[in-house]
Design a protein around this motif. Structure first.
Motif, PDB file in Angstrom:
ATOM      1  N   ASP A  31       0.757  -0.912  -0.295  1.00  0.00           N
ATOM      2  CA  ASP A  31       0.118   0.048   0.229  1.00  0.00           C
ATOM      3  C   ASP A  31       0.881   2.250  -0.039  1.00  0.00           C
ATOM      4  O   ASP A  31       1.588   1.636   1.118  1.00  0.00           O
ATOM      5  N   MET A  32       1.027   1.931  -1.229  1.00  0.00           N
ATOM      6  CA  MET A  32       1.981   2.660  -1.276  1.00  0.00           C
ATOM      7  C   MET A  32       1.024   4.134  -1.690  1.00  0.00           C
ATOM      8  O   MET A  32       0.873   4.263  -2.517  1.00  0.00           O
ATOM      9  N   VAL A  33       1.662   5.369  -0.818  1.00  0.00           N
ATOM     10  CA  VAL A  33       1.337   6.388  -1.305  1.00  0.00           C
ATOM     11  C   VAL A  33       2.551   7.642  -1.196  1.00  0.00           C
ATOM     12  O   VAL A  33       3.269   7.486  -0.237  1.00  0.00           O
ATOM     13  N   ILE A  34       1.851   8.424  -2.213  1.00  0.00           N
ATOM     14  CA  ILE A  34       2.921   9.219  -2.943  1.00  0.00           C
ATOM     15  C   ILE A  34       1.765  10.825  -2.719  1.00  0.00           C
ATOM     16  O   ILE A  34       1.556  10.660  -3.399  1.00  0.00           O
ATOM     17  N   GLU A  35       3.486  11.442  -2.027  1.00  0.00           N
ATOM     18  CA  GLU A  35       2.727  12.899  -2.024  1.00  0.00           C
ATOM     19  C   GLU A  35       1.267  13.289  -1.263  1.00  0.00           C
ATOM     20  O   GLU A  35       0.185  13.708  -2.643  1.00  0.00           O
ATOM     21  N   GLU A  36       0.902  12.454  -0.556  1.00  0.00           N
ATOM     22  CA  GLU A  36      -0.536  12.726  -0.110  1.00  0.00           C
ATOM     23  C   GLU A  36      -0.881  14.050   0.616  1.00  0.00           C
ATOM     24  O   GLU A  36      -2.203  14.233   0.711  1.00  0.00           O
ATOM     25  N   GLN A  37      -0.226  14.415   0.111  1.00  0.00           N
ATOM     26  CA  GLN A  37      -0.146  16.183   0.608  1.00  0.00           C
ATOM     27  C   GLN A  37      -1.296  17.124  -0.517  1.00  0.00           C
ATOM     28  O   GLN A  37      -1.594  17.985  -1.112  1.00  0.00           O
ATOM     29  N   LEU A  38      -0.655  16.509  -1.957  1.00  0.00           N
ATOM     30  CA  LEU A  38      -0.571  16.834  -3.351  1.00  0.00           C
ATOM     31  C   LEU A  38      -1.995  16.322  -3.769  1.00  0.00           C
ATOM     32  O   LEU A  38      -2.534  15.880  -4.489  1.00  0.00           O
ATOM     33  N   CYS A  39      -3.808  16.776  -4.132  1.00  0.00           N
ATOM     34  CA  CYS A  39      -4.710  17.084  -4.432  1.00  0.00           C
ATOM     35  C   CYS A  39      -5.587  17.918  -4.725  1.00  0.00           C
ATOM     36  O   CYS A  39      -5.831  19.280  -3.971  1.00  0.00           O
ATOM     37  N   GLN A  40      -6.303  18.329  -5.858  1.00  0.00           N
ATOM     38  CA  GLN A  40      -6.623  19.493  -6.144  1.00  0.00           C
ATOM     39  C   GLN A  40      -8.545  19.614  -5.379  1.00  0.00           C
ATOM     40  O   GLN A  40      -8.545  20.763  -5.959  1.00  0.00           O
ATOM     41  N   MET A  41      -9.168  18.480  -4.688  1.00  0.00           N
ATOM     42  CA  MET A  41      -9.827  18.335  -4.327  1.00  0.00           C
ATOM     43  C   MET A  41      -9.751  18.943  -2.507  1.00  0.00           C
ATOM     44  O   MET A  41      -8.526  18.375  -2.558  1.00  0.00           O
ATOM     45  N   ARG A  42     -10.826  19.311  -2.048  1.00  0.00           N
ATOM     46  CA  ARG A  42     -10.514  19.326  -0.826  1.00  0.00           C
ATOM     47  C   ARG A  42     -12.213  18.720   0.124  1.00  0.00           C
ATOM     48  O   ARG A  42     -12.786  19.579   0.301  1.00  0.00           O
ATOM     49  N   CYS A  43     -11.802  17.502  -0.183  1.00  0.00           N
ATOM     50  CA  CYS A  43     -12.842  17.258   0.251  1.00  0.00           C
ATOM     51  C   CYS A  43     -13.288  17.615   1.571  1.00  0.00           C
ATOM     52  O   CYS A  43     -12.361  17.041   3.018  1.00  0.00           O
TER      53      CYS A  43
END
Length: 384
Positions: A31-43
């Motif tokens: 389970d690999m998470v890459i750049e978890e802070q980079l998302c264009q949405m703000r749910c």
């Protein structure tokens, strides 16, 4: 009941001694998470800021436009020397927002039986989908809370309403191309009563091309966004036979319904025994859902995973006979089909309907893991 010392040792031995001929740990999933802070949405219910490990990285924005595949592969090379797992699950942030993301999926597809990418669907352009479909073993897990804009109110604020049609168009195309799709619906006060209609919509539109999973709002957001406790899944379970083609095994749906009714998770969780949470900077966490302080970093300590897997103090917290960590008591997710299988509440035929676990390598690994843990449990499926 607190886990006894003997039971702790049994679990640790079963986890740590399950190895292949190269002395690698035999797990189910990377389970690999890459750049978890980079998302264009703000749910509204997003947990990233609560658990984020990268918020204070000075060059975080630069990471968006820089192809960092070489760094990611360097992390993977260390992982592969220590662990064998047939499934890779990739996520961000929004992974497909990153430069080189499609190419990285292609490069990883030759190393795993299945590569599943979690995405919000916005960047699933036709060329990208066609490239992914051509690989043959790539699956998508699409975050979508319903088939109407209203059901996605906590995902899409007014300024992003136009994205709903974009996401649905991309979903249509992905199914047309034959890419296996899981849909993750976060159950909130805006959509919980509409899940049966959502499933009916998926069945009519896609047949067996998509499977609907769901989990209640987690973390602090549940206090303001979760629905009131109630029998919200009664209508869905009444229609289960009709909608089964697009739903996970019945035991999973019943498990979610029970949590919506009581507000408390009681099912034991094996997530930490079947995978590790690997981050793109090399950090390793015990649990793929609660991102605590990492156990360490494999670039600094290449032996971290075999030395700490099943032994770090975090495992004691997560591997209790009943969920005791406050976050765990309100947590559930698609991984619970694996938990239910290991506890004997889902059959091999049922879990084989779930796309990530349908391949022969994944099914064999699930059976190996179940065999490793079964001696520790009573026939009722609970610790002795």
């Amino acid at each position: 009941m607190v886990m006894s010392v003997a039971l702790k040792n049994d679990f640790r031995n079963a986890m740590f001694e399950h190895r292949d001929g190269q002395e690698r740990l035999k797990l189910l999933m990377n389970d690999m998470v890459i750049e978890e802070q980079l998302c264009q949405m703000r749910c509204s219910y997003c947990l990233t800021e609560d658990f984020n490990l990268l918020m204070n990285v000075p060059d975080a924005r630069l990471r968006l436009t820089t192809d960092r595949r070489e760094d990611w592969h360097r992390i993977l090379d260390v992982y592969h020397r220590q662990v064998d797992s047939p499934i890779m699950r990739l996520s961000g942030g929004e992974f497909f927002w990153l430069k080189g993301s499609t190419e990285f999926v292609e490069e990883c597809s030759s190393k795993y039986e299945v590569v599943q990418v979690i995405t919000n669907g916005v960047f699933l352009t036709p060329p990208r989908l066609e490239a992914l479909a051509a690989l043959g073993n790539v699956q998508l897990c699409l975050s979508l809370d319903g088939h109407t804009l209203e059901m996605n109110a906590h995902r899409l604020p007014p300024k992003q309403h136009r994205l709903f049609d974009v996401i649905m168009r991309h979903l249509d195309h992905a199914v047309e191309l034959g890419i296996p799709i899981e849909i993750q619906s976060v159950l909130s006060d805006k959509n919980v009563t509409g899940q049966a209609d959502f499933a009916a919509f998926l069945l009519e539109r896609y047949g067996s091309g998509a499977m609907l999973y769901f989990f209640p709002v987690r973390g602090d957001a549940k206090d303001s966004l979760a629905p009131e406790l109630g029998d919200h899944f009664g209508p869905l379970l009444e229609r289960y036979d009709e909608l089964e083609q697009v739903l996970p095994p019945r035991a999973f749906v019943e498990h979610i319904g029970n949590q919506l009714r009581t507000g408390v998770r009681t099912l034991r969780c094996y997530a930490t025994a079947t995978m590790v949470q690997l981050f793109g900077q090399g950090d390793v966490s015990c649990c793929p859902y609660a991102w605590l302080k990492p156990m360490g970093n494999i670039t600094e300590d290449p032996q971290l995973i075999p030395e700490q897997f099943g032994r770090h103090q975090h495992y004691e917290m997560f591997m209790q006979p009943r969920p005791r960590f406050p976050y765990c008591k309100s947590c559930t997710g698609p991984i619970d089909v694996v938990n239910l299988f290991l506890l004997g509440q889902i059959s091999k035929a049922e879990i084989a309907r779930c796309a990530p676990y349908a391949g022969p390598q994944a099914l064999a690994r699930l059976n190996e893991l179940k065999a490793a843990f079964e001696p520790i449990f009573t026939p009722a499926g609970h610790p002795a």
